[in-house]
Design an enzyme around this catalytic site. Structure first.
Site, PDB file in Angstrom:
ATOM      1  N   PHE A 152       0.810  -1.228   0.000  1.00  0.00           N
ATOM      2  CA  PHE A 152       0.000   0.000   0.000  1.00  0.00           C
ATOM      3  C   PHE A 152       0.838   1.271   0.000  1.00  0.00           C
ATOM      4  O   PHE A 152       0.327   2.344  -0.316  1.00  0.00           O
ATOM      5  CB  PHE A 152      -0.936   0.026   1.226  1.00  0.00           C
ATOM      6  N   LYS A 176      -1.195  -7.429  -9.347  1.00  0.00           N
ATOM      7  CA  LYS A 176      -2.180  -7.507  -8.258  1.00  0.00           C
ATOM      8  C   LYS A 176      -1.760  -6.435  -7.262  1.00  0.00           C
ATOM      9  O   LYS A 176      -0.890  -6.646  -6.429  1.00  0.00           O
ATOM     10  CB  LYS A 176      -2.132  -8.899  -7.615  1.00  0.00           C
ATOM     11  N   GLU A 179      -4.973  -3.928  -2.182  1.00  0.00           N
ATOM     12  CA  GLU A 179      -6.421  -3.681  -2.156  1.00  0.00           C
ATOM     13  C   GLU A 179      -6.754  -2.402  -1.391  1.00  0.00           C
ATOM     14  O   GLU A 179      -7.869  -1.878  -1.498  1.00  0.00           O
ATOM     15  CB  GLU A 179      -7.157  -4.888  -1.542  1.00  0.00           C
ATOM     16  N   SER A 229       5.093  -7.046   3.557  1.00  0.00           N
ATOM     17  CA  SER A 229       5.639  -7.371   4.874  1.00  0.00           C
ATOM     18  C   SER A 229       6.408  -8.697   4.831  1.00  0.00           C
ATOM     19  O   SER A 229       6.150  -9.550   3.971  1.00  0.00           O
ATOM     20  CB  SER A 229       4.491  -7.455   5.878  1.00  0.00           C
ATOM     21  N   CYS A 284       9.590   1.878   3.426  1.00  0.00           N
ATOM     22  CA  CYS A 284      10.429   0.746   3.847  1.00  0.00           C
ATOM     23  C   CYS A 284      11.871   1.206   4.035  1.00  0.00           C
ATOM     24  O   CYS A 284      12.696   0.451   4.537  1.00  0.00           O
ATOM     25  CB  CYS A 284      10.341  -0.391   2.855  1.00  0.00           C
ATOM     26  N   GLU A 385       9.188  -4.041  13.348  1.00  0.00           N
ATOM     27  CA  GLU A 385       8.861  -2.988  12.382  1.00  0.00           C
ATOM     28  C   GLU A 385       7.579  -2.283  12.849  1.00  0.00           C
ATOM     29  O   GLU A 385       6.540  -2.918  12.992  1.00  0.00           O
ATOM     30  CB  GLU A 385       8.644  -3.586  10.984  1.00  0.00           C
TER      31      GLU A 385
HETATM   32  P1  NAD Z   1       1.316  -6.657   3.144  1.00  0.00           P
HETATM   33  O1  NAD Z   1       2.314  -7.752   3.277  1.00  0.00           O
HETATM   34  O2  NAD Z   1       0.168  -6.631   4.092  1.00  0.00           O
HETATM   35  O3  NAD Z   1       0.648  -6.703   1.674  1.00  0.00           O
HETATM   36  C1  NAD Z   1       1.445  -6.750   0.506  1.00  0.00           C
HETATM   37  C2  NAD Z   1       0.675  -7.471  -0.588  1.00  0.00           C
HETATM   38  O4  NAD Z   1       0.433  -8.828  -0.174  1.00  0.00           O
HETATM   39  C3  NAD Z   1      -0.691  -6.855  -0.882  1.00  0.00           C
HETATM   40  O5  NAD Z   1      -0.895  -6.869  -2.278  1.00  0.00           O
HETATM   41  C4  NAD Z   1      -1.673  -7.783  -0.152  1.00  0.00           C
HETATM   42  O6  NAD Z   1      -2.911  -7.882  -0.806  1.00  0.00           O
HETATM   43  C5  NAD Z   1      -0.962  -9.120  -0.176  1.00  0.00           C
HETATM   44  N1  NAD Z   1      -1.227  -9.935   1.016  1.00  0.00           N
HETATM   45  C6  NAD Z   1      -1.440  -9.482   2.289  1.00  0.00           C
HETATM   46  N2  NAD Z   1      -1.607 -10.517   3.131  1.00  0.00           N
HETATM   47  C7  NAD Z   1      -1.503 -11.648   2.396  1.00  0.00           C
HETATM   48  C8  NAD Z   1      -1.567 -13.037   2.704  1.00  0.00           C
HETATM   49  N3  NAD Z   1      -1.802 -13.459   3.938  1.00  0.00           N
HETATM   50  N4  NAD Z   1      -1.400 -13.921   1.706  1.00  0.00           N
HETATM   51  C9  NAD Z   1      -1.166 -13.508   0.440  1.00  0.00           C
HETATM   52  N5  NAD Z   1      -1.086 -12.205   0.092  1.00  0.00           N
HETATM   53  C10 NAD Z   1      -1.254 -11.284   1.046  1.00  0.00           C
HETATM   54  O7  NAD Z   1       2.125  -5.281   3.154  1.00  0.00           O
HETATM   55  P2  NAD Z   1       1.535  -3.801   3.215  1.00  0.00           P
HETATM   56  O8  NAD Z   1       0.980  -3.556   4.570  1.00  0.00           O
HETATM   57  O9  NAD Z   1       0.703  -3.525   2.026  1.00  0.00           O
HETATM   58  O10 NAD Z   1       2.890  -2.950   3.023  1.00  0.00           O
HETATM   59  C11 NAD Z   1       3.742  -2.603   4.087  1.00  0.00           C
HETATM   60  C12 NAD Z   1       4.904  -3.550   4.189  1.00  0.00           C
HETATM   61  O11 NAD Z   1       5.608  -3.590   2.958  1.00  0.00           O
HETATM   62  C13 NAD Z   1       5.918  -3.131   5.241  1.00  0.00           C
HETATM   63  O12 NAD Z   1       6.364  -4.274   5.928  1.00  0.00           O
HETATM   64  C14 NAD Z   1       7.053  -2.538   4.419  1.00  0.00           C
HETATM   65  O13 NAD Z   1       8.321  -2.571   5.043  1.00  0.00           O
HETATM   66  C15 NAD Z   1       7.006  -3.403   3.210  1.00  0.00           C
HETATM   67  N6  NAD Z   1       7.645  -2.782   2.066  1.00  0.00           N
HETATM   68  C16 NAD Z   1       8.856  -3.249   1.682  1.00  0.00           C
HETATM   69  C17 NAD Z   1       9.508  -2.677   0.618  1.00  0.00           C
HETATM   70  C18 NAD Z   1      10.868  -3.171   0.185  1.00  0.00           C
HETATM   71  O14 NAD Z   1      11.316  -2.761  -0.864  1.00  0.00           O
HETATM   72  N7  NAD Z   1      11.519  -4.025   0.951  1.00  0.00           N
HETATM   73  C19 NAD Z   1       8.912  -1.617  -0.079  1.00  0.00           C
HETATM   74  C20 NAD Z   1       7.674  -1.168   0.342  1.00  0.00           C
HETATM   75  C21 NAD Z   1       7.037  -1.757   1.420  1.00  0.00           C
END
Ligand code: NAD
Length: 486
Positions: A152, A176, A179, A229, A284, A385
């Protein structure tokens, strides 16, 4: 975009309603206004997208790279023309300030620009007479259908870490997106539609876990890129690898900055403050822990307190606002609970951002900048985090002791040092266990022509997003060994 409108997917060159009846509200995090309903697509929608992408692949891979990048030149032009409009949408759905949104769209466009170099970047190499009478040539070929799953916090930039390179290399692509923030990227897909790419070359499937699982299991999907994450990264990595897909997963972070006594007192605190509190700490690459070394403890806590308390918090579209809300009420509750945990573990609250009240926005998910001083070395917050506007301070007697603290962190996304000493900076660069390193830089964000190089718990895989790594990720190498008898 109509309030409450149901968003369609973009599959096979057409906007079509998802097969699912399940939808989720997309909500402005500053005003709590419902902006749209996003479908939680499942296996049927993903199958349609995968079939459309698979059908488009044979012709697209035969399209010369020079012709493929013409579409990207057009995309760059359209993104430039619609830069402001996309930035405003980004602020409305994500909460970051308009200046931050503009910066994000700029970074997205830079990836399109780099991918326009594919006719050069994708070249292989050859050697005449590799053995007597034998010539050997390496060529790169696209993989087929590839997909990306994105978070997000950068709703437009992160999808464009992948899409332009995937297409330029001759693959067909399924996105994808998160959401929580589907609107700005849907607008980008409306621009992509105007390019008149062959149907199926780019596809957008909205959704959450069910859509991800369907992508992970679909046999036509050859490669997957994930950003989000760490727990979900681990899940995606293992399930995709189990079915033989190529996979790269960028995970969570806990980034440290080390402040040496000879750091520039004028610029260091503003840079650390911008890193910790910019995008409400939801980058991040945000600095989450600042470790002062020796005498730096005398001036840095007060300097960072002054910088943090001068930040104007509010709705990102309003004039003068420097920090917006966090993404959801659940995020706000989680962040506030972690602030309480830090205090109960023994840290001193130099600034307490809980219970923020922003005039005019009583329903917004606001947390004010928070500073936890003297975080105890065994605190769980050292490695948790928070992903919100919270900066912890720790103190170390020497650079070596500070590096020992950093080495305990399970993440390795980014680390920064602030110093006037070249020798100290060189030692830090050499020893720090993180993949994106800032030297007198608060947000160590690689430009699009360098890889986004997280390490340790922040990354699973071998090839990162952006630049030459992206070209490696999206191509398969083939070596041709030729003999032509007289
Ligand atoms: P998230 O892991 O909740 O979601 C990321 C994606 O995974 C979304 O598209 C979501 O729909 C999907 N998803 C969520 N739960 C899932 C599950 N149980 N099974 C399958 N798919 C699932 O992350 P977020 O809250 O959208 O973003 C924040 C996180 O992203 C933070 O931890 C941040 O550090 C990380 N991030 C990392 C980088 C990097 O380059 N390392 C860059 C940006 C964000």
């Amino acid at each position: 975009m109509q309030t409450g409108a149901q968003l369609p997917n973009y599959i096979g060159g057409q906007w079509r309603p998802a097969a699912t009846s399940e939808h989720l509200a997309v909500v402005n995090p500053a005003t709590a206004e419902t902006l749209a309903q996003v479908p939680l697509s499942g296996g049927a929608d993903v199958a349609l997208a995968a079939e459309a992408a698979a059908a488009a692949f044979p012709e697209w891979r035969r399209t010369p790279p020079e012709e493929r990048v013409q579409y990207l030149f057009q995309l760059k032009r359209l993104l430039e023309e619609h830069w402001e409009e996309i930035a405003r949408l980004l602020t409305v759905e994500n909460g970051k300030t308009l200046a931050e949104s503009r910066g994000e769209v700029r970074r997205a466009i830079e990836n399109v620009e780099v991918a326009c170099g594919i006719p050069t970047l994708m070249q292989g190499y050859s050697l005449e007479d590799a053995a007597r009478g034998i010539d050997e040539t390496l060529i790169r070929q696209p993989l087929g259908v590839v997909a990306a799953i994105t978070p997000f916090n950068f709703p437009v930039m992160i999808p464009l870490w992948f899409l332009p390179y995937a297409l330029a290399c001759g693959n067909t692509f399924i996105l994808k997106p998160s959401e929580k923030v589907p609107l700005a990227i849907a607008r980008v897909f409306q621009l992509l539609e105007r390019l008149k790419l062959p149907p199926g070359v780019v596809n957008l499937g909205h959704g959450a876990k069910a859509a991800v699982d369907a992508l992970l299991d679909h046999p036509a999907v050859r490669a997957l890129s994930f950003v989000g994450s760490s727990p979900v990264a681990g899940y995606v990595y293992s399930r995709a690898a189990a079915s033989g897909k190529r996979v790269q997963c960028q995970g969570g972070a806990k980034n440290y900055a080390v402040i040496l006594p000879d750091a520039d007192p004028e610029t260091t605190a503003p840079m650390v403050s911008e890193s910790a509190f910019g995008c409400a700490g939801q980058r991040c690459l945000a600095v989450a822990v600042a470790v002062t070394v020796g005498e730096a403890q005398r001036w840095f806590p007060e300097a960072i307190r002054a910088a943090a308390s001068s930040i104007k918090v509010g709705y990102g579209l309003d004039e003068g606002v420097a920090m917006g809300p966090v993404i959801t009420p659940q995020s706000k509750a989680r962040i506030e609970a972690l602030i309480g945990q830090g205090a109960s573990e023994g840290a001193t609250l130099l600034l307490d951002g809980r219970g923020a009240e922003i005039p005019g926005y009583p329903q917004g998910n606001f947390v004010n900048p928070t500073l936890l001083d003297d975080l105890p070395p065994r605190s769980a917050l050292m490695t948790t985090e928070i992903f919100g506007p919270v900066l912890s301070l720790m103190h170390a007697p020497t650079l070596e002791a500070a590096l020992e603290i950093l080495k305990q962190c399970p993440y390795g996304n980014a680390a920064s040092i602030f110093t006037g000493s070249g020798a100290a900076a060189r030692k830090f660069r050499h020893e720090v266990p993180a993949g994106n390193v800032g030297i007198n830089v608060g947000v160590a964000a690689p430009m699009a022509f360098f890889p986004f190089s997280g390490w340790k718990g922040s990354f699973l895989g071998a090839l990162h997003a952006q630049g030459r790594d992206a070209v490696e990720f999206y191509t398969e190498k083939k070596v041709v060994i030729e003999r032509w008898p007289k």
